[in-house]
Design a protein around this motif. Structure first.
Motif, short mmCIF file in Angstrom:
data_model
loop_
_atom_site.label_atom_id
_atom_site.label_comp_id
_atom_site.label_asym_id
_atom_site.label_seq_id
_atom_site.Cartn_x
_atom_site.Cartn_y
_atom_site.Cartn_z
N ALA A 203 73.83 59.20 46.89
CA ALA A 203 74.74 60.09 47.61
C ALA A 203 75.21 59.40 48.90
CB ALA A 203 74.03 61.40 47.95
N PRO A 204 76.45 59.63 49.27
CA PRO A 204 76.96 58.95 50.48
C PRO A 204 76.35 59.54 51.73
CG PRO A 204 78.56 60.56 49.72
CD PRO A 204 77.45 60.55 48.70
N GLY A 205 76.17 58.68 52.76
CA GLY A 205 75.86 59.23 54.07
C GLY A 205 77.07 60.04 54.53
N ARG A 206 76.84 61.23 55.04
CA ARG A 206 77.93 62.11 55.44
C ARG A 206 77.92 62.27 56.96
NH1 ARG A 206 78.89 67.82 55.79
NH2 ARG A 206 81.03 68.35 55.14
N PHE A 207 79.02 61.87 57.59
CA PHE A 207 79.11 61.90 59.04
C PHE A 207 80.28 62.81 59.42
CE2 PHE A 207 76.99 58.13 57.70
CZ PHE A 207 75.95 57.97 58.61
#
Length: 324
Positions: A203-207
């Motif tokens: 899963a992508p890092g979400r910023f």
């Protein structure tokens, strides 16, 4: 006008009233429109309103007047409205959630219907006491008993840009996500996560970021400075965030796209003003405005307005490249 067009006054009335479909030919209708344009004809909307008991005015509610996308939506809606003798009033309700203030005090006396772009449906209950015909643009189509919707294929657009990055070899992708709690942005987050999972990637890092360049820059710096292996691509929820992400990368001494790829979403004019030009997803903003006004006209005429979903287009440019 009838003499110039070579038709009867009744035909002129049908065409200018938008009731000619199926009753006169397109050629005849165009002759009337040409005559009206040549004579500088403009309908007396006040007199028509008194006669018909309608204002022939639509209200377009948007979250921001400064965003190019909403200007394009308005242009599309206004073009269709003008063809049918309607006007469109543009009204900002910046929060996007309700209730929006009624701009007229009594909207039912001033407008015939509402088109809302990228808003929550319950944000409109304060306008005309929620009793006006309503069409939602870029809004959750799954609301039971909700108003007609005209949507963009947002999930497909995010899947396309995610696949583009994966095909370039990117395995560490960070998502620079809008902090706006709206259907369109929730769909983007879900689509990115699902596409990466389907590709067998984490899963992508979400910023999360506010929708302006400085906030996007700060979010990109956080993403690129976080513990662990550095992301090789920043996938942004819109072009404004992507512009900030490019600035954030450069602030850390990184080159776009040699060290990190950056993608946007919207295809604003900004996308080709950046250097390198931005890989993004093109939204048919004017078309969604046109379809929205068409749907509202159908409601006002007592006709059904089925849901519409418009396709998006991936536009690869120089801000994305094979992963380093």
């Amino acid at each position: 006008m009838a003499r110039v067009a070579g038709v009867s006054q009744a035909t002129v009335s049908l065409v200018l009233g938008g009731k000619w479909h199926g009753r006169v030919s397109e050629r005849t209708a165009q002759a009337v429109r040409d005559a009206a344009g040549g004579l500088g004809y403009r309908p007396n909307l006040a007199a028509r309103s008194l006669r018909l008991g309608a204002t022939r005015t639509a209200l377009l509610v948007v979250p921001a007047l400064t965003h190019e996308y909403f200007a394009r939506v308005y242009a599309g809606a206004a073009r269709v409205a003008d063809e049918h003798g309607f006007g469109v009033v543009l009204y900002p309700s910046p929060a996007g959630v309700g209730p929006a203030r009624d701009p007229f005090g009594s909207a039912r006396a001033a407008i015939d219907g509402v088109i809302a772009s990228s808003m929550a449906a319950d944000a409109l209950t304060g306008i005309g006491d929620g009793g006006l015909p309503l069409v939602m643009l870029d809004s959750d189509p799954g609301v039971p008993g909700g108003p007609p919707t005209v949507n963009l294929a947002v999930a497909d657009g995010m899947r396309r840009i995610t696949r583009h990055l994966v095909a370039l070899g990117h395995r560490r992708i960070a998502h620079i996500a809008s902090d706006v709690d709206a259907w369109t942005f929730r769909v983007r987050t879900d689509a990115v996560a699902a596409e990466l999972a389907a590709a067998g990637l984490p899963a992508p890092g979400r910023f999360v970021s506010a929708l302006h360049v400085t906030a996007g820059r700060d979010a990109a710096v956080r993403a690129l400075s976080a513990p662990g292996p550095r992301p090789t691509a920043l996938l942004c929820d819109d072009d404004i965030l992507a512009a900030g992400a490019c600035k954030g990368a450069r602030a850390l001494g990184l080159r776009v796209p040699d060290d990190v790829s950056v993608s946007g979403f919207d295809d604003l004019s900004l996308a080709t003003a950046l250097d390198p030009e931005l890989t993004t997803v093109r939204l048919p903003a004017e078309s969604i405005g046109e379809h929205g006004m068409t749907a509202l006209l159908a409601l006002l005429a007592g006709r059904p307005a089925p849901p519409v979903e418009l396709p998006l287009t991936l536009v690869p440019r120089a801000s994305t490249a094979p992963a380093p």
